[in-house]
Write an enzyme that holds these catalytic residues in place. Structure first.
Site, PDB file in Angstrom:
ATOM      1  N   GLY A  78      20.381 -10.251  35.462  1.00  0.00           N
ATOM      2  CA  GLY A  78      21.465 -11.089  34.986  1.00  0.00           C
ATOM      3  C   GLY A  78      21.476 -11.174  33.470  1.00  0.00           C
ATOM      4  O   GLY A  78      20.446 -11.401  32.848  1.00  0.00           O
ATOM      5  N   THR A  79      22.666 -11.028  32.873  1.00  0.00           N
ATOM      6  CA  THR A  79      22.761 -10.921  31.422  1.00  0.00           C
ATOM      7  C   THR A  79      23.968 -11.687  30.902  1.00  0.00           C
ATOM      8  O   THR A  79      24.915 -11.970  31.632  1.00  0.00           O
ATOM      9  CB  THR A  79      22.924  -9.448  30.995  1.00  0.00           C
ATOM     10  OG1 THR A  79      23.956  -8.857  31.795  1.00  0.00           O
ATOM     11  CG2 THR A  79      21.645  -8.672  31.214  1.00  0.00           C
ATOM     12  N   THR A  80      23.938 -11.999  29.598  1.00  0.00           N
ATOM     13  CA  THR A  80      25.108 -12.531  28.919  1.00  0.00           C
ATOM     14  C   THR A  80      25.207 -11.863  27.562  1.00  0.00           C
ATOM     15  O   THR A  80      24.238 -11.276  27.069  1.00  0.00           O
ATOM     16  CB  THR A  80      25.045 -14.059  28.785  1.00  0.00           C
ATOM     17  OG1 THR A  80      26.329 -14.558  28.373  1.00  0.00           O
ATOM     18  CG2 THR A  80      23.980 -14.499  27.790  1.00  0.00           C
ATOM     19  N   GLY A 127      27.612  -8.326  30.271  1.00  0.00           N
ATOM     20  CA  GLY A 127      26.665  -8.622  31.316  1.00  0.00           C
ATOM     21  C   GLY A 127      27.044  -7.798  32.529  1.00  0.00           C
ATOM     22  O   GLY A 127      28.036  -7.065  32.519  1.00  0.00           O
ATOM     23  N   GLY A 128      26.252  -7.922  33.592  1.00  0.00           N
ATOM     24  CA  GLY A 128      26.642  -7.251  34.819  1.00  0.00           C
ATOM     25  C   GLY A 128      25.623  -6.303  35.386  1.00  0.00           C
ATOM     26  O   GLY A 128      25.970  -5.407  36.152  1.00  0.00           O
TER      27      GLY A 128
END
Length: 523
Positions: A339-341, A423-424
């Protein structure tokens, strides 16, 4: 807080990010005279408060940046393998509910890799000083322009009255077993015995206290943000691998970016050993069907995916698809999908910063008295497919994990400057590729390029975001053995947050609605 005031001839900058609090902190920093590096740092601090599943002092990430001088470079502050493997490491299994599928996660102290966020913020702040004072440091923070105290104060002001956003509420539900894996975590995320929901006040008193301490400190340093002594004691007490030498050995690395260009653009992305940059640029290179964009996108994705899955290295992919990539001495041996931002910032001077961070999903344990979780990167099944206990220690200098994160800077042939990232998880590479192709190969404006329906293909399956009933979409059946049509936009297809500056100094951009994206122009 909005900065959408009456336009002036020269705007101060623009921000795109995955949360309104994150974007507001960065925008306030630009409004106060800070540059893109300082704005991104303030945004990351705020993200730790507002996007806790994605951002944490216990995580790490990458930055790709363009200096006003024209130099482009990558800052790698992703996580390291611990130097030693402890035989009594504690790992526990939980299941996360994604609705149509349940996924196994490994958490506990034994799943944490060495965090890089503190070192990354220090380097990012110093690069901001470089933009002002033309000096380079990646160790202790130096002082010119805005202070570290000001950045913390700005982030704290942006987070006042913080409530749980719709996306964060959805994420809380998905990873609820992790957020309630220990008593301190339950006290934070389910304070009255029920998981926090959309609109609920989110008051992380311990992390706010830590950040307020930095807002009042007199020294110009991020040292102590990770609270190393508390982390080390918890790692020993709870069965983790991280020891004091791991922190002293950790270095945020400046690298040469991966690069690809044609007559329409030059694109710079994350460096090897991270794979996201070289894969997304390889797809750009393979895209050869401008008369049928969607079909061309699917063919390029399939071509690169097949070549990569045949066991090819990043260097071999770069050579095959004519991407310029320098192999790193830090030979990360695993790909982390998590999980990223992301935050993108460009300022009035032409400094551009794209920074992507992650905390995995968190290890389920709150660092005592500090309100944040360490990452669980050693527990990511895609990082360690045979289980979180199978990794082996590596020599110093070869411990950096790989990643799909790919913050990116691009130049258009007309002088346009673009900062973007996503992200993604493992969809990052296809999301970025498609936005770049939409913008530079097809000629869309940046907003349409971000909002346009996407596809994602890997191994045997092609997923098609078909919410606008594209006539061409049905023709994609058969490109991959399996095809899945989605009837609406989904965070599954990434969240590309992009800022663009035209040659006249005016800004455009988009925060991706798939992930609550926010775009702000600062006049």
């Amino acid at each position: 807080m909005s900065f959408l005031h009456k336009a002036r001839d020269l705007q101060a900058g623009a921000v795109a990010a995955g949360h309104k609090v994150t974007a507001d902190a960065a925008a306030r920093t630009l409004n106060d005279g800070g540059n893109a590096f300082q704005a991104a740092a303030a945004g990351l601090i705020a993200a730790c408060l507002a996007e806790p599943v994605f951002a944490s002092p216990g995580g790490g990430g990458f930055m790709t940046a363009r200096h006003r001088s024209g130099k482009t470079e990558v800052l790698d502050f992703f996580v390291d393998l611990p130097g030693q493997k402890q035989s009594d490491a504690h790992v526990t299994d939980v299941e996360a509910d994604f609705g149509s599928v349940r996924q196994l996660f490994h958490i506990g102290a034994g799943t944490s890799a060495v965090p890089g966020m503190e070192a990354g913020l220090t380097a990012l702040f110093n690069l901001g000083n470089t933009a002002n004072a033309h000096t380079v440091h990646t160790g202790q923070a130096t002082h010119t322009g805005l202070t570290i105290q000001q950045l913390f104060r700005t982030a704290l002001a942006s987070a006042e009255g913080l409530t749980v956003s719709p996306l964060q509420a959805k994420l809380f539900e998905i990873v609820s077993p992790i957020l309630q894996a220990s008593d301190p975590a339950r006290s934070l995320y389910a304070p009255e015995g029920k998981l926090l929901a959309e609109g609920d006040a989110f008051n992380n008193a311990e992390l706010l206290r830590l950040f307020n301490e930095f807002a009042e400190r007199s020294d110009a340093s991020f040292n102590g943000m990770c609270e190393i002594d508390r982390v080390l004691q918890q790692q020993v007490d709870e069965g983790g691998h991280i020891r004091a030498d791991d922190f002293s050995d950790y270095v945020a690395q400046l690298r040469d970016p991966t690069r690809w260009e044609n007559t329409a653009c030059r694109v710079f992305s994350n460096a090897l050993p991270a794979m996201g940059g070289v894969l997304s640029l390889a797809m750009l290179s393979a895209d050869s069907n401008p008369s049928s964009p969607l079909s061309g996108r699917a063919d390029a994705i399939a071509q690169v995916d097949r070549f990569w899955r045949s066991g090819r290295s990043g260097s071999e992919i770069a050579e095959k698809f004519k991407v310029q990539a320098k192999q790193s001495e830090q030979s990360g041996t695993r790909d982390g999908f998590n999980g990223t931002t992301h935050i993108s910032v460009i300022d009035r001077h032409g400094n551009a910063v794209a920074v992507t961070v992650t905390n995995g999903e968190g290890n389920g344990q709150i660092v005592p008295g500090r309100g944040y979780m360490l990452n669980n990167m050693l527990g990511e099944e895609d990082v360690n497919p045979e289980g979180p206990t199978r990794w082996q220690p590596q020599p110093k200098g070869q411990r950096r994990l790989s990643s799909m994160m790919a913050p990116t800077i691009a130049d258009g042939a007309d002088g346009t400057l673009l900062a973007l990232g996503s992200g993604g998880s493992n969809r990052i590479r296809t999301a970025l590729y498609q936005v770049l192709a939409n913008r530079f190969l097809t000629g869309m404006g940046i907003r349409e390029a971000v909002h346009r329906p996407r596809i994602h293909g890997e191994r045997r399956r092609l997923d098609i975001e078909d919410y606008s009933n594209q006539p061409e979409a049905k023709a994609l059946e058969g490109v991959f053995p399996e095809t899945e049509f989605w009837q609406e936009q989904s965070l599954y297809f990434g969240g590309v947050h992009a800022v663009e500056r035209n040659p006249r100094g005016r800004f455009d951009g988009a925060g991706d609605p798939r992930r609550e994206g926010v775009f702000v122009v600062v006049d």
